[in-house]
Motif scaffolding. Sequence first.
Motif, PDB file in Angstrom:
ATOM      1  N   LEU A 121      -4.846   2.461  -1.658  1.00  0.00           N
ATOM      2  CA  LEU A 121      -4.094   2.263  -0.426  1.00  0.00           C
ATOM      3  C   LEU A 121      -4.033   3.563   0.380  1.00  0.00           C
ATOM      4  O   LEU A 121      -4.238   3.559   1.606  1.00  0.00           O
ATOM      5  CB  LEU A 121      -2.679   1.765  -0.747  1.00  0.00           C
ATOM      6  N   GLY A 122      -3.767   4.675  -0.313  1.00  0.00           N
ATOM      7  CA  GLY A 122      -3.735   5.967   0.366  1.00  0.00           C
ATOM      8  C   GLY A 122      -5.066   6.311   1.000  1.00  0.00           C
ATOM      9  O   GLY A 122      -5.122   6.816   2.132  1.00  0.00           O
ATOM     10  N   SER A 123      -6.155   6.014   0.285  1.00  0.00           N
ATOM     11  CA  SER A 123      -7.493   6.313   0.822  1.00  0.00           C
ATOM     12  C   SER A 123      -7.779   5.494   2.076  1.00  0.00           C
ATOM     13  O   SER A 123      -8.318   6.016   3.070  1.00  0.00           O
ATOM     14  CB  SER A 123      -8.562   6.030  -0.240  1.00  0.00           C
ATOM     15  N   SER A 124      -7.429   4.200   2.038  1.00  0.00           N
ATOM     16  CA  SER A 124      -7.664   3.346   3.207  1.00  0.00           C
ATOM     17  C   SER A 124      -6.823   3.809   4.389  1.00  0.00           C
ATOM     18  O   SER A 124      -7.311   3.849   5.531  1.00  0.00           O
ATOM     19  CB  SER A 124      -7.342   1.885   2.868  1.00  0.00           C
ATOM     20  N   ARG A 125      -5.555   4.166   4.135  1.00  0.00           N
ATOM     21  CA  ARG A 125      -4.696   4.656   5.217  1.00  0.00           C
ATOM     22  C   ARG A 125      -5.244   5.961   5.801  1.00  0.00           C
ATOM     23  O   ARG A 125      -5.239   6.158   7.021  1.00  0.00           O
ATOM     24  CB  ARG A 125      -3.277   4.879   4.680  1.00  0.00           C
ATOM     25  N   PHE A 126      -5.722   6.835   4.950  1.00  0.00           N
ATOM     26  CA  PHE A 126      -6.257   8.124   5.417  1.00  0.00           C
ATOM     27  C   PHE A 126      -7.482   7.898   6.301  1.00  0.00           C
ATOM     28  O   PHE A 126      -7.609   8.494   7.381  1.00  0.00           O
ATOM     29  CB  PHE A 126      -6.611   9.013   4.230  1.00  0.00           C
ATOM     30  N   LYS A 127      -8.394   7.029   5.833  1.00  0.00           N
ATOM     31  CA  LYS A 127      -9.609   6.771   6.610  1.00  0.00           C
ATOM     32  C   LYS A 127      -9.287   6.083   7.928  1.00  0.00           C
ATOM     33  O   LYS A 127     -10.059   6.181   8.888  1.00  0.00           O
ATOM     34  CB  LYS A 127     -10.586   5.927   5.782  1.00  0.00           C
ATOM     35  N   ASN A 128      -8.134   5.387   7.974  1.00  0.00           N
ATOM     36  CA  ASN A 128      -7.713   4.735   9.210  1.00  0.00           C
ATOM     37  C   ASN A 128      -6.820   5.651  10.057  1.00  0.00           C
ATOM     38  O   ASN A 128      -6.207   5.209  11.022  1.00  0.00           O
ATOM     39  CB  ASN A 128      -6.952   3.440   8.890  1.00  0.00           C
ATOM     40  N   ARG A 129      -6.756   6.928   9.646  1.00  0.00           N
ATOM     41  CA  ARG A 129      -6.004   7.976  10.346  1.00  0.00           C
ATOM     42  C   ARG A 129      -4.492   7.698  10.350  1.00  0.00           C
ATOM     43  O   ARG A 129      -3.791   8.139  11.250  1.00  0.00           O
ATOM     44  CB  ARG A 129      -6.522   8.146  11.777  1.00  0.00           C
ATOM     45  N   GLU A 130      -4.035   7.023   9.335  1.00  0.00           N
ATOM     46  CA  GLU A 130      -2.590   6.826   9.173  1.00  0.00           C
ATOM     47  C   GLU A 130      -2.134   7.837   8.108  1.00  0.00           C
ATOM     48  O   GLU A 130      -1.871   7.488   6.962  1.00  0.00           O
ATOM     49  CB  GLU A 130      -2.298   5.391   8.740  1.00  0.00           C
ATOM     50  N   TYR A 131      -2.024   9.084   8.514  1.00  0.00           N
ATOM     51  CA  TYR A 131      -1.901  10.171   7.549  1.00  0.00           C
ATOM     52  C   TYR A 131      -0.558  10.182   6.818  1.00  0.00           C
ATOM     53  O   TYR A 131      -0.518  10.459   5.620  1.00  0.00           O
ATOM     54  CB  TYR A 131      -2.166  11.503   8.253  1.00  0.00           C
ATOM     55  N   GLU A 132       0.514   9.913   7.506  1.00  0.00           N
ATOM     56  CA  GLU A 132       1.813   9.915   6.839  1.00  0.00           C
ATOM     57  C   GLU A 132       1.911   8.772   5.834  1.00  0.00           C
ATOM     58  O   GLU A 132       2.382   8.951   4.711  1.00  0.00           O
ATOM     59  CB  GLU A 132       2.940   9.790   7.880  1.00  0.00           C
ATOM     60  N   ALA A 133       1.428   7.595   6.225  1.00  0.00           N
ATOM     61  CA  ALA A 133       1.410   6.452   5.299  1.00  0.00           C
ATOM     62  C   ALA A 133       0.499   6.739   4.108  1.00  0.00           C
ATOM     63  O   ALA A 133       0.775   6.335   2.977  1.00  0.00           O
ATOM     64  CB  ALA A 133       0.952   5.199   6.025  1.00  0.00           C
ATOM     65  N   SER A 134      -0.604   7.464   4.382  1.00  0.00           N
ATOM     66  CA  SER A 134      -1.531   7.838   3.309  1.00  0.00           C
ATOM     67  C   SER A 134      -0.839   8.746   2.297  1.00  0.00           C
ATOM     68  O   SER A 134      -0.920   8.526   1.080  1.00  0.00           O
ATOM     69  CB  SER A 134      -2.750   8.541   3.904  1.00  0.00           C
ATOM     70  N   LEU A 135      -0.145   9.770   2.781  1.00  0.00           N
ATOM     71  CA  LEU A 135       0.554  10.697   1.889  1.00  0.00           C
ATOM     72  C   LEU A 135       1.600   9.978   1.057  1.00  0.00           C
ATOM     73  O   LEU A 135       1.728  10.228  -0.148  1.00  0.00           O
ATOM     74  CB  LEU A 135       1.203  11.810   2.725  1.00  0.00           C
ATOM     75  N   GLN A 136       2.328   9.054   1.661  1.00  0.00           N
ATOM     76  CA  GLN A 136       3.344   8.295   0.931  1.00  0.00           C
ATOM     77  C   GLN A 136       2.710   7.471  -0.188  1.00  0.00           C
ATOM     78  O   GLN A 136       3.261   7.375  -1.293  1.00  0.00           O
ATOM     79  CB  GLN A 136       4.106   7.390   1.891  1.00  0.00           C
ATOM     80  N   ALA A 137       1.547   6.874   0.090  1.00  0.00           N
ATOM     81  CA  ALA A 137       0.870   6.060  -0.925  1.00  0.00           C
ATOM     82  C   ALA A 137       0.391   6.924  -2.090  1.00  0.00           C
ATOM     83  O   ALA A 137       0.530   6.551  -3.261  1.00  0.00           O
ATOM     84  CB  ALA A 137      -0.308   5.322  -0.297  1.00  0.00           C
ATOM     85  N   PHE A 138      -0.175   8.101  -1.779  1.00  0.00           N
ATOM     86  CA  PHE A 138      -0.624   8.994  -2.842  1.00  0.00           C
ATOM     87  C   PHE A 138       0.557   9.442  -3.710  1.00  0.00           C
ATOM     88  O   PHE A 138       0.445   9.517  -4.939  1.00  0.00           O
ATOM     89  CB  PHE A 138      -1.335  10.215  -2.256  1.00  0.00           C
ATOM     90  N   ARG A 139       1.678   9.744  -3.068  1.00  0.00           N
ATOM     91  CA  ARG A 139       2.860  10.164  -3.830  1.00  0.00           C
ATOM     92  C   ARG A 139       3.399   9.023  -4.688  1.00  0.00           C
ATOM     93  O   ARG A 139       3.886   9.246  -5.801  1.00  0.00           O
ATOM     94  CB  ARG A 139       3.927  10.688  -2.875  1.00  0.00           C
ATOM     95  N   LYS A 140       3.290   7.795  -4.172  1.00  0.00           N
ATOM     96  CA  LYS A 140       3.716   6.638  -4.961  1.00  0.00           C
ATOM     97  C   LYS A 140       2.834   6.484  -6.204  1.00  0.00           C
ATOM     98  O   LYS A 140       3.313   6.149  -7.293  1.00  0.00           O
ATOM     99  CB  LYS A 140       3.634   5.375  -4.104  1.00  0.00           C
ATOM    100  N   ALA A 141       1.555   6.764  -6.051  1.00  0.00           N
ATOM    101  CA  ALA A 141       0.643   6.710  -7.202  1.00  0.00           C
ATOM    102  C   ALA A 141       1.066   7.705  -8.267  1.00  0.00           C
ATOM    103  O   ALA A 141       1.061   7.403  -9.464  1.00  0.00           O
ATOM    104  CB  ALA A 141      -0.790   6.996  -6.746  1.00  0.00           C
ATOM    105  N   LEU A 142       1.476   8.909  -7.836  1.00  0.00           N
ATOM    106  CA  LEU A 142       1.881   9.949  -8.785  1.00  0.00           C
ATOM    107  C   LEU A 142       3.214   9.628  -9.448  1.00  0.00           C
ATOM    108  O   LEU A 142       3.477  10.079 -10.566  1.00  0.00           O
ATOM    109  CB  LEU A 142       1.955  11.303  -8.077  1.00  0.00           C
TER     110      LEU A 142
END
Length: 336
Positions: A255-276
């Motif tokens: 999810l974080g990767s898809s958000r990042f590639k779609n330039r949704e950077y804050e949502a991407s960071l939140q998803a990566f942190r949720k993974a951790l």
Amino acid sequence: MKLTKLALIFVAALTLTPALPGCSGDGPAGDEARVSRSRLEAVIDADEATQRAKLLMASGRLREALDEFERAVELDPRAVDARIGIGDVYKQEGDLPRAERWYGQAAQVGPDVFEAQYAHGLVLQLMQRFQEAIRAYLRALQINPRDFDANMNIALAFVQVGQAEQGLPYAVRAVRLNPESGPANYNLGVVYASIGRHNDAITSYRRASEFMGTSPQILMGIADSESALGQYTDSARTIERLVATDPSADAYHRLGSSRFKNREYEASLQAFRKALELDDRHTPALNGVSVCLLNQYLWSEKTDTQALEAAIRAMRRSLQINRNQPKIVELLTRFS
């Protein structure tokens, strides 16, 4: 008259003469007949022991079944079914190396027995000895080219050795043999994705979901292919369906990767942190966090030093877990 009587007596004597060697139950021919009869009895006894063993296995009495299978092999060294049975016992007990040895023996003793070749291929695949598994499956398919399981499994084995193109004909054949098989359609999707045919992969994954439900594996496969096609919004939506019912570090990383590639950077960071939060040793998520924070640092014209420090900590943590990450080493060298 005397001559006539003597002649009759001589003829009678001939009829009473013992049989010549080789014409009765004694001698080499008789011995051979007895050996053949003994071998036949041994084969029959071995078959009976094998059947008893199968009944014991069916009732869960594995050790007793093993004794009967071993007895069958002692009685008949060429008992293929008994060797397969011994392999089955060890496989059920989780002892794959022993199972492989017995299946291998069965395959050697019975080169024209499909079950022996297939069982050997399957256990080799479970042991991740993929090239050997492919060879065994090919032997099985020479005997029965239309076996569903052998076609499906060899297709996946070719993917596992990085030769997905060679596995495609078998994956297609498996679906043709059983069009309503969820696993066969899913495997076909995996093969298509591996050779870059992502639209076909998505079609196969969705077809698989019609028969086996929308599993996490299927949703991840669809999301990965959507992302490969540049459909990042669709990919994120697919993964959101997954994390709503079956959250995992892998899913949130995607999810974080898809958000990042779609330039949704804050949502991407939140998803990566949720993974951790779900797995603090998930290196791809750590790397995702570090990249997001590095971008945040650069966008601040290098004034957000807190973001930089947090990114460096994430990269160091990632390298502590897995040192073989040249790109992360390069980033850490450049920014630290």
